[in-house]
Design a protein around this motif. Structure first.
Motif, PDB file in Angstrom:
ATOM      1  N   PRO A  56       0.817  -1.220   0.000  1.00  0.00           N
ATOM      2  CA  PRO A  56       0.000   0.000   0.000  1.00  0.00           C
ATOM      3  C   PRO A  56       0.851   1.271   0.000  1.00  0.00           C
ATOM      4  N   ARG A 105       2.023   1.882  -3.473  1.00  0.00           N
ATOM      5  CA  ARG A 105       0.933   2.417  -4.304  1.00  0.00           C
ATOM      6  C   ARG A 105       0.764   3.917  -4.077  1.00  0.00           C
ATOM      7  N   ARG A 117      -8.241  -1.122  -7.545  1.00  0.00           N
ATOM      8  CA  ARG A 117      -8.393  -0.694  -6.152  1.00  0.00           C
ATOM      9  C   ARG A 117      -8.738  -1.857  -5.224  1.00  0.00           C
ATOM     10  N   GLU A 118      -8.326  -3.061  -5.551  1.00  0.00           N
ATOM     11  CA  GLU A 118      -8.645  -4.209  -4.703  1.00  0.00           C
ATOM     12  C   GLU A 118      -7.875  -4.148  -3.395  1.00  0.00           C
ATOM     13  N   SER A 119      -8.528  -4.563  -2.322  1.00  0.00           N
ATOM     14  CA  SER A 119      -7.850  -4.708  -1.042  1.00  0.00           C
ATOM     15  C   SER A 119      -7.498  -6.176  -0.818  1.00  0.00           C
ATOM     16  N   ASN A 120      -6.531  -6.419   0.075  1.00  0.00           N
ATOM     17  CA  ASN A 120      -6.083  -7.783   0.382  1.00  0.00           C
ATOM     18  C   ASN A 120      -5.722  -8.546  -0.889  1.00  0.00           C
ATOM     19  N   GLU A 125     -14.750  -6.940   2.017  1.00  0.00           N
ATOM     20  CA  GLU A 125     -13.769  -5.878   2.204  1.00  0.00           C
ATOM     21  C   GLU A 125     -13.724  -4.951   0.995  1.00  0.00           C
ATOM     22  N   ASN A 126     -13.842  -5.520  -0.206  1.00  0.00           N
ATOM     23  CA  ASN A 126     -13.807  -4.690  -1.410  1.00  0.00           C
ATOM     24  C   ASN A 126     -15.063  -3.845  -1.559  1.00  0.00           C
ATOM     25  N   LEU A 137      -6.817   2.238   0.426  1.00  0.00           N
ATOM     26  CA  LEU A 137      -5.832   1.242   0.802  1.00  0.00           C
ATOM     27  C   LEU A 137      -4.818   1.790   1.796  1.00  0.00           C
TER      28      LEU A 137
END
Length: 319
Positions: A81, A84, A178-181, A298-299, A305
């Motif tokens: 993160p 990014r 923009r995906e998390s995890n 989560e997404n 992030l």
């Protein structure tokens, strides 16, 4: 010295527990700036570091001799993160990522610039020819990347990737995800593009200890598997199919035993075994499905992030 609006090279450096390596890091960046034709900038992202890394950078960058951006996150969000955040703010035509501990040779950024600047490639990866690390560390790294190649992304080099560079256009495609995890490296390979691989020799760490712990590696590996592979679902399906075969076989055994009079307590063994076996299968299935559901949830939250606490820009006047 006024910074160029579009420098040829931006170098993004995530910083966490790197107070001991700040001075050599700035020397390395100063050397890159003097060797870069067309303008240079550094983007240093302090990832909630508990030491005085941010204070040291804040005091040194005004007279560091090169343009720089200093970004401080509100807490420790993790290296990827933080990278990014740096990629989003970098203004260069080519954007290279560099480790603050200097285990990757800084001059590799110049090789990335030469490979990507003329448009022949969109993304460059540093491939380790070797590493000056302890035997146990080499063994764990080899095992980690071997499993990663087999289960997540076959295109990743055998020794893994710790450093990379992208063109500005490719960066825009990357930060749009923009995906998390998830896995930043797997996203780079998923995006495709024209790739170039540059070999290098990884150096021994001179300052501090690596924050890339076994727990973080396991979390990153699980995030990568669930985000880029259907392996857990296939394992669950295969386990369910095997359970069905075993259940049919047990049913035949129970019927034969019942008819032949071998069962002294009617239904006891078969009932207990069946409950335990299918209870375990059910728990496994709930765990796999729950992992996917949690990541999807989560997404849907659409949380950022990483959160920025402060930002500063330095023109980099000479001392």
């Amino acid at each position: 010295m006024q910074p160029l609006l579009t420098p040829a090279l931006s170098v993004v450096v995530p910083v966490y527990r790197n107070a001991g390596s700040i001075a050599p890091l700035l020397d390395a960046l100063r050397g890159l700036a003097s060797a870069t034709e067309g303008g240079f900038e550094a983007v240093l992202v302090v990832d909630g570091s508990p030491d005085d890394s941010h204070a040291l950078l804040r005091d040194a960058l005004p007279t560091a001799g090169f343009p720089a951006q200093l970004v401080e996150l509100t807490r420790n969000f993790g290296a990827f993160p933080a990278i990014r955040v740096g990629l989003e703010r970098a203004r260069g035509q080519v954007i290279a990522v560099m480790a603050a501990d200097l285990q990757e040779p800084p001059e590799l950024a110049l090789r990335f610039l030469a490979a990507l600047r003329d448009g022949r490639a969109d993304v460059g990866f540093g491939v380790r020819d070797g590493r000056d690390d302890p035997f146990f560390g080499k063994l764990l790294s080899t095992l980690f990347w071997s499993l990663y190649r087999r289960l997540v992304m076959p295109d990743i080099p055998r020794g893994g990737v710790d450093i990379f560079a992208v063109s500005a256009d490719f960066r825009d495609r990357l930060v749009a995800l923009r995906e998390s995890n998830t896995s930043l490296l797997a996203q780079l390979f998923w995006l495709g593009g024209r790739r170039v691989f540059l070999p290098y020799q990884r150096r021994r760490r001179e300052h501090g200890r690596s924050a890339w712990t076994l727990g973080k590696k396991l979390k990153y590996f699980s995030d990568s598997v669930f985000a880029f592979s259907d392996l857990p679902v296939r394992i669950l399906f295969a386990t369910g199919a095997l359970a069905l075969v075993v259940a049919v076989a047990l049913a035949v055994v129970v019927v034969v035993a019942k008819v032949s009079g071998l069962v002294t307590v009617p239904g006891y063994a078969a009932t207990v075994f069946t409950i335990l076996f299918f209870g375990a299968i059910n728990t496994l299935g709930l765990g796999v499905v729950g992992s996917y559901a949690w990541r999807a949830f989560e997404n849907t939250k659409a949380r950022p992030l990483a959160l920025v606490h402060s930002e500063q820009t330095f023109e980099g006047e000479a001392p």
